[in-house]
Each structure stands twice: as structure tokens, then as C-alpha cells.
Design a protein around this motif. Structure first.
Motif, PDB file in Angstrom:
ATOM      1  N   GLY A   1       0.989  -1.135  -0.335  1.00  0.00           N
ATOM      2  CA  GLY A   1       0.134   0.056   0.355  1.00  0.00           C
ATOM      3  C   GLY A   1       0.589   1.352  -0.131  1.00  0.00           C
ATOM      4  O   GLY A   1       2.158   0.935   0.130  1.00  0.00           O
ATOM      5  N   ALA A   2       0.269   2.756   0.448  1.00  0.00           N
ATOM      6  CA  ALA A   2       1.214   3.673   0.427  1.00  0.00           C
ATOM      7  C   ALA A   2       0.657   4.956   1.282  1.00  0.00           C
ATOM      8  O   ALA A   2       1.060   5.574   0.662  1.00  0.00           O
ATOM      9  CB  ALA A   2       1.135   4.340  -1.424  1.00  0.00           C
ATOM     10  N   GLY A   3       0.279   4.636   2.441  1.00  0.00           N
ATOM     11  CA  GLY A   3      -0.090   5.049   2.998  1.00  0.00           C
ATOM     12  C   GLY A   3      -1.718   5.702   2.838  1.00  0.00           C
ATOM     13  O   GLY A   3      -1.990   6.920   2.712  1.00  0.00           O
TER      14      GLY A   3
ATOM     15  N   VAL B   1      -1.809   9.280 -17.614  1.00  0.00           N
ATOM     16  CA  VAL B   1      -0.609   9.884 -16.949  1.00  0.00           C
ATOM     17  C   VAL B   1      -1.339  10.656 -15.239  1.00  0.00           C
ATOM     18  O   VAL B   1      -1.454  10.578 -14.399  1.00  0.00           O
ATOM     19  CB  VAL B   1      -0.212  11.424 -18.063  1.00  0.00           C
ATOM     20  N   LEU B   2      -3.507  11.116 -16.514  1.00  0.00           N
ATOM     21  CA  LEU B   2      -4.191  12.115 -15.751  1.00  0.00           C
ATOM     22  C   LEU B   2      -4.533  10.760 -14.273  1.00  0.00           C
ATOM     23  O   LEU B   2      -4.093  11.204 -12.744  1.00  0.00           O
ATOM     24  CB  LEU B   2      -5.349  12.383 -15.712  1.00  0.00           C
ATOM     25  N   GLN B   3      -4.627   9.664 -14.949  1.00  0.00           N
ATOM     26  CA  GLN B   3      -5.296   8.231 -13.648  1.00  0.00           C
ATOM     27  C   GLN B   3      -4.347   8.494 -12.699  1.00  0.00           C
ATOM     28  O   GLN B   3      -3.858   7.265 -11.380  1.00  0.00           O
ATOM     29  CB  GLN B   3      -5.832   7.353 -14.322  1.00  0.00           C
ATOM     30  N   VAL B   4      -2.401   8.848 -13.139  1.00  0.00           N
ATOM     31  CA  VAL B   4      -1.784   7.957 -12.404  1.00  0.00           C
ATOM     32  C   VAL B   4      -1.827   9.112 -11.241  1.00  0.00           C
ATOM     33  O   VAL B   4      -1.426   9.189 -10.052  1.00  0.00           O
ATOM     34  CB  VAL B   4      -0.713   8.161 -13.085  1.00  0.00           C
ATOM     35  N   ASN B   5      -1.486  10.757 -11.706  1.00  0.00           N
ATOM     36  CA  ASN B   5      -1.896  11.276 -11.408  1.00  0.00           C
ATOM     37  C   ASN B   5      -2.695  11.632  -9.541  1.00  0.00           C
ATOM     38  O   ASN B   5      -2.660  11.643  -8.955  1.00  0.00           O
ATOM     39  CB  ASN B   5      -1.693  13.092 -11.503  1.00  0.00           C
ATOM     40  N   GLU B   6      -4.350  11.318 -10.600  1.00  0.00           N
ATOM     41  CA  GLU B   6      -4.689  10.952  -9.615  1.00  0.00           C
ATOM     42  C   GLU B   6      -4.674  10.109  -8.285  1.00  0.00           C
ATOM     43  O   GLU B   6      -5.376  10.622  -6.683  1.00  0.00           O
ATOM     44  CB  GLU B   6      -6.099  10.816 -10.102  1.00  0.00           C
ATOM     45  N   VAL B   7      -4.105   8.654  -8.352  1.00  0.00           N
ATOM     46  CA  VAL B   7      -3.642   7.929  -7.598  1.00  0.00           C
ATOM     47  C   VAL B   7      -2.892   8.574  -6.790  1.00  0.00           C
ATOM     48  O   VAL B   7      -2.829   8.358  -5.504  1.00  0.00           O
ATOM     49  CB  VAL B   7      -3.542   6.585  -8.198  1.00  0.00           C
ATOM     50  N   ILE B   8      -1.534   9.343  -6.948  1.00  0.00           N
ATOM     51  CA  ILE B   8      -0.808   9.910  -6.414  1.00  0.00           C
ATOM     52  C   ILE B   8      -1.144  10.730  -5.944  1.00  0.00           C
ATOM     53  O   ILE B   8      -0.245  11.117  -4.235  1.00  0.00           O
ATOM     54  CB  ILE B   8       0.613  10.335  -6.799  1.00  0.00           C
TER      55      ILE B   8
ATOM     56  N   TYR C   1      -3.962  11.186  -4.002  1.00  0.00           N
ATOM     57  CA  TYR C   1      -4.337  10.396  -3.110  1.00  0.00           C
ATOM     58  C   TYR C   1      -4.104   9.814  -1.584  1.00  0.00           C
ATOM     59  O   TYR C   1      -4.401   9.488  -0.401  1.00  0.00           O
ATOM     60  CB  TYR C   1      -5.518   9.046  -3.356  1.00  0.00           C
ATOM     61  N   TYR C   2      -2.980   9.102  -1.754  1.00  0.00           N
ATOM     62  CA  TYR C   2      -2.523   8.181  -1.094  1.00  0.00           C
ATOM     63  C   TYR C   2      -1.195   8.885   0.082  1.00  0.00           C
ATOM     64  O   TYR C   2       0.010  10.027  -0.815  1.00  0.00           O
ATOM     65  CB  TYR C   2      -1.173   7.527  -1.912  1.00  0.00           C
ATOM     66  N   SER C   3      -0.970   9.526   0.857  1.00  0.00           N
ATOM     67  CA  SER C   3       0.028   9.863   1.716  1.00  0.00           C
ATOM     68  C   SER C   3       1.870   9.689   1.743  1.00  0.00           C
ATOM     69  O   SER C   3       2.190  10.306   1.465  1.00  0.00           O
ATOM     70  CB  SER C   3      -0.389  10.222   3.409  1.00  0.00           C
ATOM     71  N   MET C   4       1.517   8.650   1.103  1.00  0.00           N
ATOM     72  CA  MET C   4       3.834   8.481   1.200  1.00  0.00           C
ATOM     73  C   MET C   4       4.096   8.363  -0.123  1.00  0.00           C
ATOM     74  O   MET C   4       4.992   8.176  -0.530  1.00  0.00           O
ATOM     75  CB  MET C   4       3.614   7.004   1.296  1.00  0.00           C
ATOM     76  N   MET C   5       2.903   9.077  -1.387  1.00  0.00           N
ATOM     77  CA  MET C   5       3.589   9.640  -2.447  1.00  0.00           C
ATOM     78  C   MET C   5       3.613  11.539  -2.316  1.00  0.00           C
ATOM     79  O   MET C   5       3.027  12.097  -2.179  1.00  0.00           O
ATOM     80  CB  MET C   5       2.887   9.548  -3.314  1.00  0.00           C
ATOM     81  N   HIS C   6       4.777  11.094  -2.605  1.00  0.00           N
ATOM     82  CA  HIS C   6       4.948  12.297  -3.072  1.00  0.00           C
ATOM     83  C   HIS C   6       5.698  13.003  -4.403  1.00  0.00           C
ATOM     84  O   HIS C   6       6.569  12.480  -5.256  1.00  0.00           O
ATOM     85  CB  HIS C   6       5.783  13.020  -2.022  1.00  0.00           C
TER      86      HIS C   6
END
Lengths: 436, 160
Positions: free
Chosen positions: A177-179, B55-62, B64-69
Motif C-alpha cells: 500500500g502507500a499510506g 498520466v491523469l489516472q496516475v496523478n489521481e492516484v498519487i 490520494y496516497y500520503s506516502m507518495m510525493h
């Protein structure tokens, strides 16, 4: 650093070790240790049983979901329809994120094969051949341990095609997962596992019918799967007898907060809160009085010292208006400011709300703002009732239980600790400041 | 773009592991981020291409998740936990100390890119609170003194 068993499980004479029985063995996570100590024997036994017999044995054990909801595991498995011609999946929820809960990590660290075997048995029960273990991203060291266990199982013929000549195929994948706390919720987890944002799905249909890729899916917590091999090996009745009626077995219980010996303990269901706090965890630090107890993770309504004789099982907790939840007991002493506790809990839910359902998105945000102002001394008398009303308005109005999880502790905080809220009125600064 | 050989091997295995390729998106982003340092436009475009999503779908996911930056963190990302169990055992004291010692605030990176700091929610170390994580490394029962010891060790370790 990676902490050892002694650091994590201080031990207690009240423990009954079923799922943690191998933790103490040298190299307990290795397949050799596992195989030398009953490992994968339950799978071989289950392979000779019919699907209905497996499910019946699990039902008989009284095993209820160890992730928090406490739903009968055998029942859940029986809901998977036999007539849908789609692949079926087994998903293990290892997204352990409920504040107060830190038990699944021990199972992954010290006995990962036990989890894999439990998933394989679930696979036998519903004719599934693929399993995913969804592990929270922060647990990278555990993902590595679980991946190693999976590799070992493939190398030794306990995963893959025609396992040990039984004709049964099963593949298993560890997934990071990712947080996101929300991804511990079953439907959000499935979305996340499909490579999307972790937004909850409306139910029905439940995952048993339309889960991963809209296929029949069994989704259980790590501890639930880890319990299954012992049930198959020693029998559902044996397991059930370890707990109380309708609340079979043992539970990995985390005791944290102001106790002398915080830690993880495997306790029989039905042990009283009093025993757990005063005998298992050694009592209160500095012998202070108990003020409040969170019984099963931060989303469960708080209890007060009058309720200390409540047995820690699903039904007894429900009678007290709360939940056994994930087994994360947080004990707070008399010097704890309950407004600060409510605020900290609400900051969490506001951060973790996925924003999909408006009552949760707006409710958590407003409650956080109100409690921040309130704790800083800017509260008014009417705010106390407003906090309660706002929380009440969130209950039952969201796709997933996060809205309820945020609202319930607020309702219990106002109900039990109104005096703490009143003490913050009229610009008074927090009366507990500096007391911890 | 290509990633290191071990990561390419991991990605190849991932693509075999899921009935639908898109399922690999979250873990691929996590492992790519660890190697590259952040989720750059190039990484996003590459992963979108490999998984057959936009790319939009990937950005949407990024998002959402707090560990992604998308911006690089410090070489050592210090995460201090202050949720309920940590708070009860001094998590905020550690948090205040961390800000003072490192001279940076929540989600900030220091001038030489060595340390970054974040107040975070809960990592499942409630019984061994307060907890902190430096990158993926866990530290239990943290005090201001043990915090200093950990940070000084990292400083001594040089620019690895």
C-alpha cells in the motif's frame, strides 16, 4: 531497527498461545521452522475435506473477524456463491492502521507462513487459486519478510502448481500500500488493489459476490487467516472452547497508553478489562487512576472505570455500547485531557477521510476545527452539544464505516467527560496542561 | 526511461502477478519513488505507459496516497508519530524537539537536502510509543535524548 520478540511481547501467565505459539522458536519466520512445527499440515488435512466441511469447521470454531468488525468468518466464507463462473480471490488485509493496533505486524514478522497457509485453506474452501496480501506501505520491512516467505514456499513446493502433488494450485503475492487508513476498509482496499484511489464501494454486493475485479472474494484480516490452520488441525470445538460462547478462541491484544507493561499479548476472549490492565499489563504507571479506556482501536466508543469488569469479547463489549474492534486497548490515566484526546482522534479522522461521502468529509473537518478552538479556550457552552449533534448526524450516513468511526468516540467523549469540556469554557486554558 | 536492474526485475515480476496490469500501479509508484527520490513527470509518464493508463489516472492516484510525493524529500525523512498512543507517552514532546533540533517544520526539507520532517498519524507501534520512522526504519520508545542519538548517528554516517 527490527525489534525482537522480547521487545514486543513482554509475556504474561494469562496468555494462551495459539497463533503466537511458534513466535519464540529460532528463525520462526523460516519455512524450515514452520514445517518442523505443524506447518502446512492443516492445508494437507483440509485438502482431504470437502469445501462444506472446511467452512463448517471454521463456523464451529466461533472465529469472528479479527480486523474489527467481528463478523463470523465461516459465515463470510459461506456467502461465496458456488454458481458464478469467474475466478475467485483470497485477499488478506494487512493494512493495519487503526490507532491502538499493532498486532498483525507480529504475525508477519514471526510467522508469515501461518498467514499464507490460512489463505490457502480459504482457497480450498471456495476454489480460489490466487491470494493477495495487502500490506501497508510503512511496513516495508514486513513486506520483505512476507516476500521471502512466499519465495521459500514456492521453492519448496508449498505454493504454485500442484502443491505437494495434491493437484491444487495456489499463487500468493505480497502487495504494498502507500499510506491510507481508508484502505484498511475492505472495499477501499479492493479499489486500491486494482490500482485506483481507495474510495469505498456501496454494498451490497459484498466482496463475497463481487470483490476484486468484480469476482467472488474472501477478504479477511491477517490474524483471522493466521488462526485458520490451528482450527483445521485441532478442530473448531477445541478452538471455540478457548474463548466464551459465540466468541471462540484467542485474540492478539495490544495494550498501550499509561500502563506499566504495554505490549502485545495473546489472550483468551472473555478475559476482563480489569485483568488485562492490572494483571497482564501490570497496572497503571505511577499507580494513577484510570480515567478512560479505548477498548478496540481509536474508532470504538470509550469506556470508564465502572465498566472494568466487562469481559473482552465481541458480545460483552456490544452490551456496553462499544466494540472489541481490533483488540487495541488504549488506557488513559486521570491526568489525561479528554478534549485533547477527542481533538487528536478527530485530527486523525479528518486527515484520513477520503472525501467521498460528504457527511464524513465535512463532519470530520468541522469537528476538528471546533475541537481545536475548544481546546485553545475558545469554546462556548452550546458547542458541547453541537459536537455531539454533529457527530450524531454523521452516523450511518456514509458508504464505509470511517464516518461512524470518527463520530462514535466524540459521542462517548461528550457523554462521559462533559466536565472536561466545561473546564475549557470561558477562555480557561487546558486544566491538564503540564500534568503528564 | 529504465530503472535499475533489480527494480526492472521486480517490475517484471509484478506485471506477471496480477490478472489486470493496473493493479501494479500503487506498488510500482512506491518502488520507483524510492529509487528516483520522487515521482517526477518522467517516472509518471513511464509507469502510465507500462500499465496502459493515462498520466491523469496516475496523478489521481498519487494525490490520494500520503506516502507518495512529487517533490524530493530529504535524504533522511524523519517521521514523528503523535496519534493517541504516542501522544499519551510524550509524542508531542518528541515532535517539538524534532522541529527545534532540525530547524524545519512539518513537511519541510532542510537547506542541504539532508533531513526532512513530517508529523504523521500512526504506524502501528502503539505499544512501544512514542514511535518514529526514518525512511522505512522503525524506532520505538523515542525520547528527545534517543532522538538526538539517532540523528547524530545519521549525521556522522556522511552523505551516503
Amino acid at each position: 531497527m527490527i525489534y525482537g520478540l522480547r521487545d514486543l511481547m513482554p509475556g504474561s501467565e494469562h496468555e494462551v498461545k495459539v497463533i503466537s505459539r511458534r513466535f519464540d522458536l529460532p528463525n520462526s519466520a523460516s519455512i524450515d521452522t514452520y514445517l518442523a512445527n505443524e506447518g502446512y499440515q492443516a492445508f494437507l488435512k483440509a485438502r482431504k475435506m470437502t469445501q462444506d466441511e472446511i467452512i463448517e469447521e471454521v463456523k464451529k470454531s466461533g472465529l469472528r473477524g479479527r480486523g474489527g468488525a467481528g463478523f463470523s468468518t465461516g459465515m463470510k466464507w459461506s456467502f461465496v456463491p458456488k454458481n458464478i463462473q469467474k475466478p475467485r480471490y483470497i485477499v488478506c488485509n494487512a493494512d493495519e492502521s487503526e490507532p491502538g493496533t499493532c498486532k498483525d505486524r507480529l504475525l508477519m514478522q514471526f510467522d508469515p507462513h501461518e498467514i499464507i497457509e490460512g489463505m490457502m485453506i480459504a482457497g480450498l474452501a471456495i476454489d480460489a487459486h490466487k491470494g493477495f496480501i495487502y500490506i501497508r506501505g510503512e511496513y516495508r520491512f514486513l513486506i520483505e519478510i512476507v516476500e521471502k516467505a512466499i519465495d521459500e514456499a514456492y521453492a519448496r513446493g508449498w505454493l504454485g502448481k500442484n502443491i505437494q502433488g495434491t493437484g491444487f494450485d495456489f499463487d500468493c503475492v505480497a502487495h504494498s500500500g502507500a499510506g491510507a487508513y481508508e484502505c484498511g476498509e475492505e472495499s477501499a482496499l479492493l479499489e486500491s488493489l486494482e490500482g485506483k484511489r481507495g474510495i469505498p464501494r456501496i454494498r451490497p454486493p459484498f466482496p463475497a459476490v463481487a470483490g476484486l475485479y468484480q469476482s467472488p472474494t474472501i477478504l479477511n484480516n491477517v490474524e483471522t487467516f493466521a488462526t485458520v490452520p490451528a482450527i483445521i488441525l485441532k478442530g473448531g470445538d477445541w478452538y471455540h472452547a478457548l474463548g466464551t460462547p459465540k466468541n471462540g478462541g484467542t485474540k492478539l491484544t495490544n495494550i498501550s497508553g499509561h500502563v506499566k507493561r504495554p505490549g502485545c499479548y495473546e489472550l483468551p476472549l472473555g478475559i476482563s478489562l480489569r485483568k488485562a490492565i492490572y494483571e497482564v499489563a501490570g497496572g497503571m504507571e505511577g499507580d494513577k487512576k484510570i480515567k478512560a479506556i479505548i477498548p478496540g482501536g481509536s474508532s470504538t466508543p470509550m469506556l470508564v472505570p465502572d465498566q472494568l469488569d466487562t469481559p473482552m469479547d465481541f458480545d460483552s463489549m456490544a452490551k456496553q455500547g462499544t466494540f472489541l474492534g481490533s483488540g487495541g486497548l488504549v488506557v488513559m490515566n486521570e491526568d489525561t485531557c479528554m478534549v485533547e484526546v477527542a481533538l487528536r482522534v478527530m485530527r486523525f479522522y479528518s486527515h484520513e477521510s477520503c472525501g467521498w461521502c460528504i457527511p464524513c468529509r465535512e463532519g470530520t473537518t468541522w469537528l476538528k476545527k471546533m475541537l481545536t478552538r475548544f481546546h485553545a479556550g475558545g469554546g462556548e457552552e452550546r458547542d458541547i452539544n453541537l459536537i455531539n449533534e454533529l457527530a450524531q448526524a454523521m452516523l450511518g450516513r456514509t458508504f464505509c464505516p470511517l464516518g461512524d468511526a470518527a463520530a462514535m468516540p466524540m459521542i462517548s467523549a461528550v457523554k462521559h467527560f462533559r466536565a472536561d469540556f466545561e473546564a475549557h469554557l470561558n477562555g480557561n486554558k487546558c486544566p491538564y496542561e503540564g500534568r503528564q | 526511461m529504465t530503472f535499475s536492474a533489480p527494480l526492472e526485475k521486480r517490475f517484471a515480476r509484478m506485471l506477471q502477478s496480477y490478472p489486470q496490469k493496473r493493479s501494479a500501479l500503487v506498488p510500482m509508484l512506491m518502488y520507483a519513488q524510492d529509487e528516483v527520490g520522487s515521482l517526477t513527470d518522467e517516472v509518471i509518464a513511464e509507469i502510465a505507459d507500462r500499465l496502459g493508463v493515462t498520466v491523469l489516472q496516475v496523478n489521481e492516484v498519487i494525490g490520494y496516497y500520503s506516502m507518495m510525493h512529487k517533490k524530493p524529500l530529504g535524504q533522511y525523512h524523519v517521521q514523528v508519530y503523535t496519534n493517541i498512543s504516542c501522544m499519551l507517552r510524550g509524542g508531542f514532546k518528541v515532535w517539538d524537539h524534532a522541529r527545534k533540533t532540525l530547524g524545519i517544520g512539518h513537511k519541510q526539507v532542510d537547506a542541504d537536502g539532508r533531513f526532512s520532517l513530517e508529523e504523521v498519524e500512526c504506524i502501528g507501534s502503539c505499544c512501544w510509543a512514542p514511535a518514529m520512522q526514518v525512511n522505512y526504519d522503525y524506532h520505538h520508545n523515542v525520547t528527545p535524548e534517543s532522538f538526538d542519538r539517532v540523528i547524530n548517528e545519521l549525521k556522522k554516517g556522511g552523505g551516503q
